[in-house]
Design an enzyme around this catalytic site. Structure first.
Site, short mmCIF file in Angstrom:
data_model
loop_
_atom_site.label_atom_id
_atom_site.label_comp_id
_atom_site.label_asym_id
_atom_site.label_seq_id
_atom_site.Cartn_x
_atom_site.Cartn_y
_atom_site.Cartn_z
N ASP B 320 0.83 -1.20 0.00
CA ASP B 320 0.00 0.00 0.00
C ASP B 320 0.87 1.25 0.00
O ASP B 320 2.06 1.20 0.33
CB ASP B 320 -0.88 0.03 1.26
CG ASP B 320 -1.84 -1.13 1.30
OD1 ASP B 320 -1.86 -1.90 0.33
OD2 ASP B 320 -2.56 -1.26 2.31
N TYR B 391 6.06 -8.95 8.34
CA TYR B 391 5.56 -7.60 8.50
C TYR B 391 5.83 -7.12 9.92
O TYR B 391 5.91 -7.93 10.85
CB TYR B 391 4.04 -7.56 8.31
CG TYR B 391 3.57 -7.80 6.90
CD1 TYR B 391 3.40 -6.74 6.03
CD2 TYR B 391 3.26 -9.08 6.46
CE1 TYR B 391 2.95 -6.94 4.74
CE2 TYR B 391 2.80 -9.30 5.17
CZ TYR B 391 2.65 -8.22 4.32
OH TYR B 391 2.19 -8.43 3.05
N TYR B 467 -3.97 -9.96 4.02
CA TYR B 467 -4.21 -8.54 4.26
C TYR B 467 -3.90 -8.28 5.73
O TYR B 467 -4.68 -8.66 6.61
CB TYR B 467 -5.66 -8.18 3.97
CG TYR B 467 -6.04 -8.18 2.52
CD1 TYR B 467 -5.75 -7.08 1.72
CD2 TYR B 467 -6.71 -9.24 1.94
CE1 TYR B 467 -6.11 -7.05 0.39
CE2 TYR B 467 -7.07 -9.22 0.61
CZ TYR B 467 -6.78 -8.12 -0.17
OH TYR B 467 -7.14 -8.09 -1.48
#
Ligand SMILES: [Zn+2]
Lengths: 214, 723
Positions: B320, B391, B467
């Protein structure tokens, strides 16, 4: 079985290029490429530093950050009020406004029924693909579901915005009381409807359309 | 017409049977036709063509003779040939070739070989067509060598390629290769083309008439002509021009040349340090949101370096706008369309990379840029599905985090989550449920003075395509479980997110870096294998077969080619010595020069082999981690979701692309997990399903059978699989 003296690194890349991977893939040399957590953290540990500035800010609520609200009051009769969360990508979430009759503390929902008529069940939405073909079409006064309360009353919930029905909240069947808290349906209004909202959209969503490149 | 074909067919059959005496006859005939065609107005080459010579060697020979004797072109007057319009004979041939040679010499393209493609005017097609009919009419026996087609199978293009193209190749210093990456398209025009082809319109209005109005430019193309010739319109068509065609006054003229180089691929990895930089151009409601993007920052420069016409950017996944890409970066590849410079040295790429890194230091950093092959690109796309990503998310909450909650959280991995397409992505993707795996999760509180807010960092190792923001927030309960539901805290939110690592070792690291890494790795590898050797099959893993990998110990620094080789006899002796019941070992198969696969019938047998001292001394023995990881996830699923083994298998996406191994192991279900499950699983169907697994489907489409039937079925499956 090639007996050539190839450096192990070369072998790896060769294996990975193969059309089908077979079990030979499974050897420790290759596994070493999956970097452990700790290594990564050492390498780029600056998130905390960078984000120190973020810590002192008051952060907006998840919903506030990404969604604009429109209120649809008295869709069909008094106390039939809805709060529609509009995302910048046109997707709308239908929720009950605080002034909706189901929000009275003495109303305890015990059943949510998506079978709105003999023929139409909102759970049965034969939508396919990213074009959302075959989705059920809604008007702003279409009934999404009936909520039966402990006192025996049966309250219809309306869509509040017209458009394609993308999803109904199936978890409400198991957990009817959540109807007061969460969304009831996700609706994709038509572009004219969407433009008629005339609200400032929140667009720091951070998502972008990849397909626009062509 | 039909009758004519029948006659032709008879001739073909006859000629096959009496080929010997026919040969002499056709040789005579060929000479006759040759002279006849010359009279009609053909050049030598074309006359040979219509007299039925079909071998390339023949034309090469004729060409050589022409050069030696210098006879060519004498017989013809100043007019071009009726068939090739001057392409194959002097002086027009030289005009064309000289132009082609000078164009190639002037071009920027630096590729070593080339393939020549000619575009001829419509007139040529018409002329060839009517000449073919002319020959067919007068010499039906010759015409059968045309192969039943309207045109002779040998065309002037072919002759040009065997005779003139080598001369071009020689004078431009490149080799001629029909499979070359470079195709040079030469367009030749003929000034009377429009006039001659317009007759077609009168003759076949059914084919060309309606096209006339639509697109006048593209009225006649090879395709429409083919259409006309093969539609029984031949009779009208062959009369279309004077029969044979008239002698042209103008020759073919060189019109243009264009270079068509196959795409090249430049790959690398990029880091992104900005939270206001989109991955690709970001357009919302028709408006451009931010004025640049990752790919635009450097793609143009790479394109310029290769002098390419265009480019397409692709990468292994994307992030993103407000997510940084740290660690070793995200693999990407640039497809350079029609590049003129095909030999860009690595040094220039490195220099460009350095320059770009300086220029955009605050936004991006490029690594390991290099030219790769087309096959490598396939791997990038394949890797997209199998890789894992790490992440780090900075999260905030209003409730304090207790140690108990934290430890609960770290112990629930591997965790399979169920994600519906997030609301933010719902407008452009189909709404569906995806099952993704969280492989590990670590939470560290971030110290802060605030009393009413808690901050913490979550480090996640996830399957690609997860996600992450939605995993934290739950996306209105559309991702389950989520961090909000796991910590029972509805106020958790993400403040910032970074990708720390994309686990795809691609493109290959540059060599000098690689060597230094290799040395440090060897130690890691040994530790790694020792740790893994401790992994054993547990009693709850019920499979038909239990597999082990036996690998030679790495001999650091020594001559690796001999040191790592395992002799099959030696290994099987060791194994039979070690395992008490040797009949439990069903297969010992070589996978590699230094690697064997051992298949056992019982878990106990497999475990004893791993644990035995003798094996540990000589080899590294371990359970394939693909199996271990996946079966761990499957076990979690079976216990938490109340699923039976095959159902759980179907929910866990494969870590790697389908494996080739075909055994009866229950794991073969894992390996071919993409196979769709029938809606009713019963004990009879199940074994059959495992055997014939061929095609693949996406996991998303799996719909579990209704809950009510599931519980009873599970029991039967379990009893059948526990042998
Ligand atoms: Zn000719």
């Amino acid at each position: 079985m090639k007996e050539k003296d190839v450096p192990s690194s070369k072998l790896i890349s060769k294996n990975k290029l193969g059309d089908t991977m077979d079990i030979t893939e499974e050897c420790p040399q290759q596994d070493s490429s999956d970097t452990t957590m700790d290594q990564c953290i050492d390498r780029d540990a600056n998130i905390a530093v960078e984000s120190k500035s973020l810590l002192d800010q008051s952060y907006p609520d998840f919903v506030e950050k990404y969604f604009s609200c429109i209120n649809c009051n008295e869709v069909r009769g008094p106390e039939d009020d809805y709060r529609v969360l509009v995302h910048s990508n046109r997707v709308c979430l239908v929720t009950l406004a605080d002034s909706h009759k189901l929000k009275h503390p003495d109303k305890v929902p015990i059943k949510v029924d998506f079978q709105i008529s003999d023929k139409i069940n909102r759970e049965d939405n034969p939508m396919t693909g990213k074009g959302k073909r075959g989705a059920q079409q809604l008007c702003n006064n279409s009934i999404l579901c009936y909520v039966t309360c402990q006192d025996g009353s049966r309250v219809p919930i309306h869509a509040a915005v017209g458009g394609k029905l993308l999803e109904i909240n199936q978890s409400l069947v198991q957990n009817p009381t959540a109807v007061k808290e969460t969304y009831i349906a996700i609706v994709l209004p038509s572009i004219p409807t969407f433009e008629s909202f005339e609200i400032p959209l929140k667009n720091e969503d951070g998502f972008f359309d990849v397909d626009c490149d062509s | 017409m039909k009758f004519l074909y029948k006659v032709l067919l008879n001739i073909i059959v006859m000629s096959a049977t009496e080929s010997d005496c026919k040969n002499k006859l056709t040789a005579q005939k060929k000479g006759e036709v040759f002279h006849h065609m010359q009279e009609v107005g053909c050049c030598d080459m074309c006359a040979h063509l219509y007299s039925g010579h079909t071998s390339y060697a023949f034309y090469e020979k004729v060409h050589k003779e022409h050069i030696q004797h210098g006879t060519e072109g004498k017989k013809l007057k100043t007019n071009p040939c009726v068939s090739c319009l001057g392409l194959l004979h002097s002086p027009f041939k030289e005009n064309i070739t000289d132009r082609i040679i000078s164009e190639i010499k002037q071009s920027d393209n630096d590729y070593d070989s080339f393939n020549l493609a000619l575009t001829l005017p419509i007139s040529y097609q018409l002329r060839a067509h009517s000449l073919a009919y002319y020959v067919r009419k007068h010499y039906p026996k010759i015409a059968h060598t045309f192969g039943g087609k309207v045109f002779p199978w040998m065309t002037v293009k072919n002759i040009f390629k065997v005779t003139t193209a080598p001369i071009i190749a020689k004078s431009v210093g490149r080799t001629l290769n029909p499979n070359s990456e470079l195709t040079i398209n030469v367009k030749l025009t003929y000034s009377n083309d429009g006039l001659e082809s317009s007759k077609l319109l009168e003759l076949c209005p059914s084919v060309f008439g309606f096209r006339q109005r639509k697109c006048a430019e593209l009225l006649f193309s090879k395709k429409t002509l083919y259409h006309a010739f093969h539609r029984g319109l031949n009779i009208e068509l062959r009369n279309f021009s004077s029969y044979p065609p008239n002698v042209p006054n103008h020759p073919l003229v060189f019109s243009q040349v264009n270079f068509n180089q196959s795409p090249m691929y430049c790959a690398g990895r990029y880091n992104k340090y900005s939270r206001t930089l989109p991955h690709a151009r970001w357009i919302m409601n028709g408006k451009r949101m931010l004025n640049t993007s990752v790919q635009e920052l450097f793609s143009k420069d790479v394109q310029a370096l290769f002098k390419a016409q265009d480019y397409t950017f692709s990468s292994s996944g994307r992030e993103d706008v407000d997510v940084r890409m740290l660690g070793n970066g995200r693999p990407f590849s640039l497809e350079l369309i029609n590049p003129m410079r095909t030999k860009v040295p690595q040094k220039e790429i490195d220099d460009l990379m350095e320059r770009l890194n300086k220029e955009h230091a605050t936004n991006i950093k490029l690594n390991d840029m290099q030219i790769i092959s087309k096959d490598d690109v396939k791997y990038l796309k394949k890797g997209e599905q199998s890789e894992t990503k790490i992440y780090e998310a900075l999260c905030v909450s209003k409730k304090p985090l207790t140690d108990e909650l934290l430890s609960n959280l770290t112990s629930c991995v591997p965790l399979v989550i169920e994600q519906k397409t997030p609301v933010r992505d719902l407008s452009r993707r189909a709404n569906m449920v995806r099952y993704k795996t969280i492989y590990s999760m670590n939470i560290t509180p971030v110290p802060h003075s605030s009393t009413n807010q808690t901050y913490f960092c979550v480090k996640l190792k996830t399957q690609s395509g997860t996600y992450v923001k939605e995993f934290v927030t739950g996306d209105f309960g559309r991702t389950t479980p989520s961090l909000r539901s796991l910590l029972n805290d509805p106020d958790i939110d993400v403040l910032a997110l970074d990708v720390l690592n994309v686990d795809l070792d691609w493109p290959p690291k540059k060599k000098q870096i690689l060597r230094s890494r290799e040395k440090t790795q060897t130690n890691d590898v040994q530790q790694n294998t020792q740790q893994r050797a401790l992994l054993l099959y547990t009693s709850d893993m019920k499979f038909d077969w239990y597999k082990l990998l036996i690998q030679a110990k790495l001999s650091v620094g020594s001559n690796a080619s001999n040191g790592n080789f395992i002799r099959a006899l030696h290994l099987s002796r060791v194994i039979s010595e070690v395992s008490n019941k040797s009949e439990d070992v069903t297969e010992v198969r070589r996978l590699n020069r230094n690697k064997f696969l051992v298949v056992c019938r019982t878990a106990k047998c497999a475990n004893t082999i791993i644990q035995s001292k003798k094996v540990q001394e000589e080899f590294n023995a371990f359970i394939p981690t693909v199996y271990m990881q996946r079966s761990a996830v499957i076990r979690v699923l079976m216990s938490t979701r109340n699923l039976c083994f095959p159902e759980a298998c179907h929910l866990v996406p494969p870590l790697h692309v389908r494996m080739r191994l075909q055994t009866k192991n229950s794991f073969s279900v894992l390996e071919n997990m993409n196979e769709e499950m029938p809606s009713h699983v019963n004990s009879q169907d199940y074994p059959r399903l495992r055997k014939n697994v061929t095609h693949s489907r996406t996991i998303d489409k799996y719909i579990p059978p209704p809950l009510s039937t599931r519980t009873t079925k599970r029991k039967t499956v379990f009893s059948s699989s526990s042998v």
